[in-house]
Design an enzyme around this catalytic site. Structure first.
Site, mmCIF file in Angstrom:
data_model
loop_
_atom_site.group_PDB
_atom_site.id
_atom_site.type_symbol
_atom_site.label_atom_id
_atom_site.label_comp_id
_atom_site.label_asym_id
_atom_site.label_seq_id
_atom_site.Cartn_x
_atom_site.Cartn_y
_atom_site.Cartn_z
ATOM 1 N N TYR A 121 0.826 -1.200 0.000
ATOM 2 C CA TYR A 121 0.000 0.000 0.000
ATOM 3 C C TYR A 121 0.867 1.260 0.000
ATOM 4 O O TYR A 121 1.551 1.553 0.994
ATOM 5 C CB TYR A 121 -0.933 0.021 1.202
ATOM 6 C CG TYR A 121 -1.846 -1.187 1.305
ATOM 7 C CD1 TYR A 121 -2.323 -1.834 0.172
ATOM 8 C CD2 TYR A 121 -2.244 -1.682 2.542
ATOM 9 C CE1 TYR A 121 -3.150 -2.939 0.258
ATOM 10 C CE2 TYR A 121 -3.083 -2.782 2.639
ATOM 11 C CZ TYR A 121 -3.524 -3.406 1.501
ATOM 12 O OH TYR A 121 -4.351 -4.503 1.589
ATOM 13 N N HIS A 179 0.223 -12.103 0.846
ATOM 14 C CA HIS A 179 -0.656 -11.148 0.169
ATOM 15 C C HIS A 179 -0.969 -11.553 -1.273
ATOM 16 O O HIS A 179 -0.075 -11.641 -2.106
ATOM 17 C CB HIS A 179 0.019 -9.768 0.186
ATOM 18 C CG HIS A 179 -0.901 -8.635 -0.130
ATOM 19 N ND1 HIS A 179 -0.502 -7.317 -0.095
ATOM 20 C CD2 HIS A 179 -2.204 -8.602 -0.475
ATOM 21 C CE1 HIS A 179 -1.515 -6.533 -0.406
ATOM 22 N NE2 HIS A 179 -2.562 -7.294 -0.649
#
Length: 320
Positions: free
Chosen positions: A59, A125
């Site tokens: 992110y 992820h």
């Protein structure tokens, strides 16, 4: 002060708020966020009962983790009063690396950015972009070693295609994966996660759901241009949002309340970066049991029925 309910996260022993703080906006991925606003939002979240914070080095290309770390340092509560989850394996620039060496280094890097001595949950992820066999044989064992050192407490896997969870959990030793994070599969338009809940529960795996607004599909303004949903799904969600608007209602609130209503989902992540967003989301969560408009819910579900559980591909073709 309002109060958010706590739910058990699988067999971890952790009790997490039903509404979780998604920290991706702190990485400026949806627009620039001032540091003082980030700090204020995280503190307000804790004040209102949110105790679960989710992040990733992906992110904002590590910015979100760095900012969240600064925010956590300002909290007036002990470390054991909040749960921090971050991820490994997906990084900026389109890089996916689930090798043992990279995820081991990744955890140390995240600890430094988050300014923590340990991470409560480390998650692999978006594993559908890598080799699931590598995740089973190399990634999870490497994270298990980190768990033995105390750097991480629990291990999770994340991704869009639901079949990836079964593939991994059927092949790793029991108890080696503690958490599964699914997104865009428990919302007004897609409830397919429901079918996976009994299986995940049988494995002792705690369930986290994210993107209750289906990455912007279930908002008055609609999704961003790059949204991967097929046109018929976008059109149906736009019609549902317009129907809510015609009745003086906001589809966002309805969607959030629906997604928070299943007690078998420990926490639902919503991206936040301002005090107003935190207060609005907590208000919707607290009012969930009293204010869920069941008549409007049925009308919206009827509009969305032709596209129920329609999704889109993600990751490698063999993982979809």
């Amino acid at each position: 002060m309002v109060s958010l309910g706590l739910r058990e996260l699988g067999g971890t022993g952790l009790k997490v708020s039903c509404l979780g703080f998604g920290a991706s906006p702190l990485g400026n991925v949806f627009g620039t966020v001032k540091e003082e606003d980030a700090i204020a939002s995280v503190n307000e979240a804790v004040r209102l009962g949110i105790n679960f914070f989710d992040c990733s080095p992906f992110y904002g290309d590590t910015v979100a983790e760095t900012v969240l770390g600064k925010c956590l340092r300002t909290l007036p509560v002990p470390r054991d009063q909040y749960v921090v989850s971050t991820k490994c394996g997906r990084y900026g620039g389109g890089v996916f690396d689930f090798s043992a060496d990279r995820v081991t280094a990744s955890v140390d890097e995240s600890l430094k950015r988050l300014q923590l001595e340990y991470i409560d949950i480390i998650q692999c992820h978006d594993i559908e972009f890598g080799s699931l066999d590598q995740v089973v044989s190399e990634t999870i064992p490497a994270l298990q070693k980190l768990k033995e050192t105390g750097k991480v407490k629990f291990i999770g896997i994340t991704g869009l295609p639901l079949k990836i969870f079964n593939y991994v959990l059927d092949r790793v030793p029991p108890g080696s994966v503690d958490v599964a994070l699914s997104y865009c599969h428990y919302s007004l338009n897609d409830k397919s996660l429901i079918d996976s809940l009994p299986y995940l529960k049988s494995k002792g795996v705690g369930v986290i759901s994210a993107s209750p607004l289906s990455m912007g599909l279930l908002t008055p303004q609609g999704p961003p241009e790059w949204h991967p949903a097929p046109k018929e799904l976008k059109d149906a969600c736009a019609a549902a949002a317009a129907h809510c608007r015609s009745k003086g209602k906001d589809i966002t609130k309805l969607a959030l309340q629906y997604s928070l209503s299943n007690p078998d989902i420990a926490t639902t992540l919503v991206g936040m970066c301002s005090v107003d967003q935190v207060r609005s989301n907590v208000e919707a969560a607290v009012a969930m049991s009293q204010e869920l408009d069941t008549e409007l819910l049925q009308e919206v579900e009827s509009i969305l029925r032709p596209v129920k559980n329609v999704t889109w591909p993600s990751g490698r073709d063999d993982n979809n």
